[in-house]
Enzyme design. Sequence first.
Site, PDB file in Angstrom:
ATOM      1  N   HIS A  18      -2.669   3.922  -7.514  1.00 43.32           N
ATOM      2  CA  HIS A  18      -3.294   4.789  -6.512  1.00 43.32           C
ATOM      3  C   HIS A  18      -2.423   4.745  -5.272  1.00 43.32           C
ATOM      4  O   HIS A  18      -2.228   3.682  -4.700  1.00 43.32           O
ATOM      5  CB  HIS A  18      -4.686   4.274  -6.127  1.00 43.32           C
TER       6      HIS A  18
ATOM      7  N   SER B  62      -4.121  -0.689  -8.119  1.00 45.35           N
ATOM      8  CA  SER B  62      -4.366   0.017  -6.869  1.00 45.35           C
ATOM      9  C   SER B  62      -3.916  -0.897  -5.732  1.00 45.35           C
ATOM     10  O   SER B  62      -2.814  -1.449  -5.798  1.00 45.35           O
ATOM     11  CB  SER B  62      -5.844   0.381  -6.786  1.00 45.35           C
TER      12      SER B  62
ATOM     13  N   ASP C  83     -12.203   1.963 -10.650  1.00 46.67           N
ATOM     14  CA  ASP C  83     -11.493   2.896 -11.527  1.00 46.67           C
ATOM     15  C   ASP C  83     -10.800   2.092 -12.631  1.00 46.67           C
ATOM     16  O   ASP C  83     -10.135   1.106 -12.349  1.00 46.67           O
ATOM     17  CB  ASP C  83     -10.468   3.682 -10.701  1.00 46.67           C
TER      18      ASP C  83
END
Lengths: 199, 275
Positions: free
Chosen positions: A50, A23, A143
Site C-alpha cells: 500500500h 503495508s 486487508d
Amino acid sequence: MVDLKYIERKNREPIKVVLFCGSSGAINVLENFLLNIEQGLKVAIVVLLHRKKGTQDYLVKYLNQKICVKVLPVEHGIQIEKGIIYIIPAGYHCIMEKNRTLSLDLSEKVMFSRPSADVSLESFSFNLKEQLIAIIVSGANADGANGAKWVAKRNGKLIVQTPKEAFAKTMPSSVLEAVDRVDHIVPTNELYNTAAKYF
Amino acid sequence: MEVLLEITQAELADFIEISNNLYGVDFSGYAQESLRRRVLRLMKLKECDTFAAFKYFLANQKLTDNELLNEITVNTTEMFRDPEVFKFLKEEVFDIMETYPRINIWHAGCSTGEEPLSLAILLKEHGLLKRSVQYCTDINSEVLAQAKKGIYELREMKEYSTNYIRSGGEQSLSDYYVANYGNVKMNKGLGKSMVYTKHSLVNGSSFNQMHMIMCRNVFIYLTTEQQNKVLRLFLDSLSPRGYLILGAKESAVFSTVFNELETVNGRLKIYRKKK
Ligand SMILES: C[S@@+](CC[C@H](N)C(=O)[O-])C[C@H]1O[C@@H](n2cnc3c(N)ncnc32)[C@H](O)[C@@H]1O
C-alpha cells in the site's frame, strides 16, 4: 527469427509465483526478503504494497540498484516470468488472467486500499491454485485476511510474518484470525528461507 | 461467516451470453478476470448465493440495461491523472497543434468528464480552446449525463489542484469552478468545446480526422484481441500524424498494428500515427 512454438511452450510451463503483501512498515521487510535472492531465481515474485500514488518509479529504481535480479513495474497485459520481481503500481488493483498474464483495474478500493491484497490474493489463487506462495507482513489494516481464506481453500501456501516482529501487526494478525491454519508463522529473517523451500 | 462465492469459467461464459441476449450488452471483448470479479461483486450486491440464483435474477430482467452496464464496467476517473502526461502535451504537443485551424480531439471512454475538462483547461491557457472540438464518448449514457452537468465533489479538489499545478497549470484550479456546499460546478465556458455522444468501442464506427485521441484506462478492461480491434478503429479515425494517448500502465507495443505507430514517449504512452 523467433520460434513461436518455443514461446508457446515456455508460456505454458507452470511456474510458482510469490505474492508478497504488506503495508506500513513493510518496505524494510521486503528489502530484507529480497536481499536473499541469488541469480537463477526459479520463481516470479510479485510485490503488493500500500503506497501513495506516484511513488512507484522510485521503488523500482531503488530495488534495481540493490537486488541482483531484474525488478520491473507491472504494466497491464504483461506475462510474468520466473527470475523477475514485479512491483504493482500504486492506485491500481492487480489481478491475474489465464497464462499468468497480469491485468490492472481501477475498481473501488477494497479495505480502503488499491492495490488491495484481498483482491490480488483471491485472483492469483483462482488462477494459480497450489502454485501460489503468499507472504503477508507488517501493515496497519486487515486487508489480506479475506484473500488469505481463498489461498488456503485453493491449497496455496501461506507464510505470515510473526505479528510480534511486525512494525504494524494488524495485517499479519488478521490473517491468523481469519484462516484456520496457515503454513508458517516466522520472524522476518526467516521469511525468505521458508518460502524458498517451495521454489 | 461470510460465504465464499465462486463462479467457474463456464458460468462466466453463460453470463456473457445472457447479457448479450437479454440486455443487449456485449461483454465478449472484456478481459475475463476483471469481468469475473465484477460479476461476483454484483452477485453479492443482489444477494445471490449461487450462479443459478443470479441467472434467475438476470433472466427475470431485474436490472435495466444501464444498471447492468453500470455495475459491470468501472468508471473511476480523476482530473489531471498522471500530471506528467498533461505537462508533456502542453509543452511538446500543443505547439504543433497551434498550426491547425481547427483541432479535433476524441476522448474515448471519458467517463464522467474529468479528463476532457483537464485538457480543456490547459488548452484554454494555451489559447487553443476556442478552435478545439472535444468529442467525449462512452458506452455508458449515465456517466455522459453527469459529464454534461460538470458538477464534482469539493473534497476531490485538493488533490486535483496539486496535479493541475504539476501538469503545468498557470493559474489556480479554483479559477475554473464555483464551490457550493460540498460540490463544485465547473465554468460553463470549458464545456463549450465538448460534444458528448454515446459510443461503444466494441462495435461503434470510426470518427473522422482526429488530431488527438485520448483513451486511458479502458484497454485494461479489454482482451488483447479487442484492444487490437480498437487500435485499428483509432488508426482509422486519426488524421495523418495524429496523436494517440493511452493510460499510464497500458501499452500499444504488443499490438498487431504497432508498426503503424511511432512512439513519441514510451513511458508516458504517447504515440503518433505514422502517416
Ligand atoms: C476507468 S474509466 C476511465 C476514465 C478516464 N479515461 C480516465 O482514465 O480517467 C473507463 C471508462 O470506459 C468506459 N467503457 C467501458 N467499455 C467501453 C466501451 N466498449 N466503449 C466505450 N467506453 C467504454 C466505461 O464506461 C468507463 O467510463
